[in-house]
Design a protein around this motif. Sequence first.
Motif, PDB file in Angstrom:
ATOM      1  N   ASN A   1       0.955  -1.183   0.149  1.00  0.00           N
ATOM      2  CA  ASN A   1      -0.018   0.016  -0.070  1.00  0.00           C
ATOM      3  C   ASN A   1       1.151   1.164  -0.252  1.00  0.00           C
ATOM      4  O   ASN A   1       0.340   2.395  -0.149  1.00  0.00           O
TER       5      ASN A   1
ATOM      6  N   LEU B   1      -8.616  10.215  -9.865  1.00  0.00           N
ATOM      7  CA  LEU B   1      -8.957  11.462  -9.263  1.00  0.00           C
ATOM      8  C   LEU B   1      -7.966  12.349  -9.709  1.00  0.00           C
ATOM      9  O   LEU B   1      -8.211  13.707 -10.075  1.00  0.00           O
ATOM     10  N   GLU B   2      -6.510  12.075  -9.805  1.00  0.00           N
ATOM     11  CA  GLU B   2      -5.493  13.096 -10.075  1.00  0.00           C
ATOM     12  C   GLU B   2      -5.761  13.241 -11.716  1.00  0.00           C
ATOM     13  O   GLU B   2      -5.520  14.746 -12.026  1.00  0.00           O
TER      14      GLU B   2
ATOM     15  N   THR C   1      -7.876   4.282  -8.312  1.00  0.00           N
ATOM     16  CA  THR C   1      -8.945   5.305  -7.669  1.00  0.00           C
ATOM     17  C   THR C   1      -8.028   6.678  -7.652  1.00  0.00           C
ATOM     18  O   THR C   1      -8.591   7.680  -8.166  1.00  0.00           O
ATOM     19  N   GLN C   2      -6.888   6.645  -7.048  1.00  0.00           N
ATOM     20  CA  GLN C   2      -5.986   7.840  -6.604  1.00  0.00           C
ATOM     21  C   GLN C   2      -5.451   8.428  -7.911  1.00  0.00           C
ATOM     22  O   GLN C   2      -5.632   9.626  -8.337  1.00  0.00           O
ATOM     23  N   GLU C   3      -5.161   7.768  -9.069  1.00  0.00           N
ATOM     24  CA  GLU C   3      -4.756   8.105 -10.174  1.00  0.00           C
ATOM     25  C   GLU C   3      -5.773   8.693 -11.224  1.00  0.00           C
ATOM     26  O   GLU C   3      -5.790   9.718 -11.875  1.00  0.00           O
TER      27      GLU C   3
ATOM     28  N   ASN D   1      -6.983   1.027  -4.991  1.00  0.00           N
ATOM     29  CA  ASN D   1      -6.590   2.118  -4.467  1.00  0.00           C
ATOM     30  C   ASN D   1      -5.742   3.152  -5.230  1.00  0.00           C
ATOM     31  O   ASN D   1      -6.073   4.297  -5.367  1.00  0.00           O
ATOM     32  N   LEU D   2      -4.679   2.571  -5.758  1.00  0.00           N
ATOM     33  CA  LEU D   2      -3.783   3.291  -6.648  1.00  0.00           C
ATOM     34  C   LEU D   2      -4.566   3.553  -7.748  1.00  0.00           C
ATOM     35  O   LEU D   2      -4.437   4.927  -8.419  1.00  0.00           O
TER      36      LEU D   2
END
Length: 220
Positions: A34, A173-174, A169-171, A166-167
């Motif tokens: 993570n 959003l970015e 999702t983060q990418e 999670n990665l």
Amino acid sequence: GRPSSASHPKADRRASSELGESVERLVKSGLRLNGQPTEAALHETLIEEVAELLGARRALLVLEDAGGSRVAGAQLPDGEDAAALLAAIGPWVDEARTLRSSRLRHGPDGADPIDQRSCIVAPLLVNRELLGVLYADLEGLFGRFRESDHHLLATLAAQAAVALANLRTQEGLERQVAERTAALEQRAGELALINSIQQGMSAKLDFQGIVDLVGDKLRE
């Protein structure tokens, strides 16, 4: 007299110690997975964890994409090819995709343990969505996977699936933030251009003067 049904104290302590070590190692693996900043780093770390936790001779990470399956990470003996290995274990990977469950195998059937290969296939699932499949194997000459190893890999696959989701999702959003920022910058440029035209008109420039002003602003 009849043998006691109670476990031997030393065996109990040893089993408890091994369980505690496995849990600790899995916690560390989960934290490490993570903590990766990119998908590529996560793929590499996952393969390293499989080799370290299980002592696997071969480790393969297969991810599901819109275009199908692809090998995202591998650790193999020298001279071996990841694509060839994926083709060889294709039916087991398909089974993991269909059943959404992990499995431990020893083969070929009937051979002595030292001549068998232990193989584990575990799916990467998040809310029943299949992200990929994790594979590990070990020849009998180097050791033998047990059910405890099976559970380790299945748990590691679950941790990796969460970290990967999670990665992504983060990418995502970015990427949305970057797209919105670009749109805002474009809108700000449009407003600046309109404002320049209005200033030119208020300064009573002739038509050619306004055209020149707009051209200058567009070049900027």
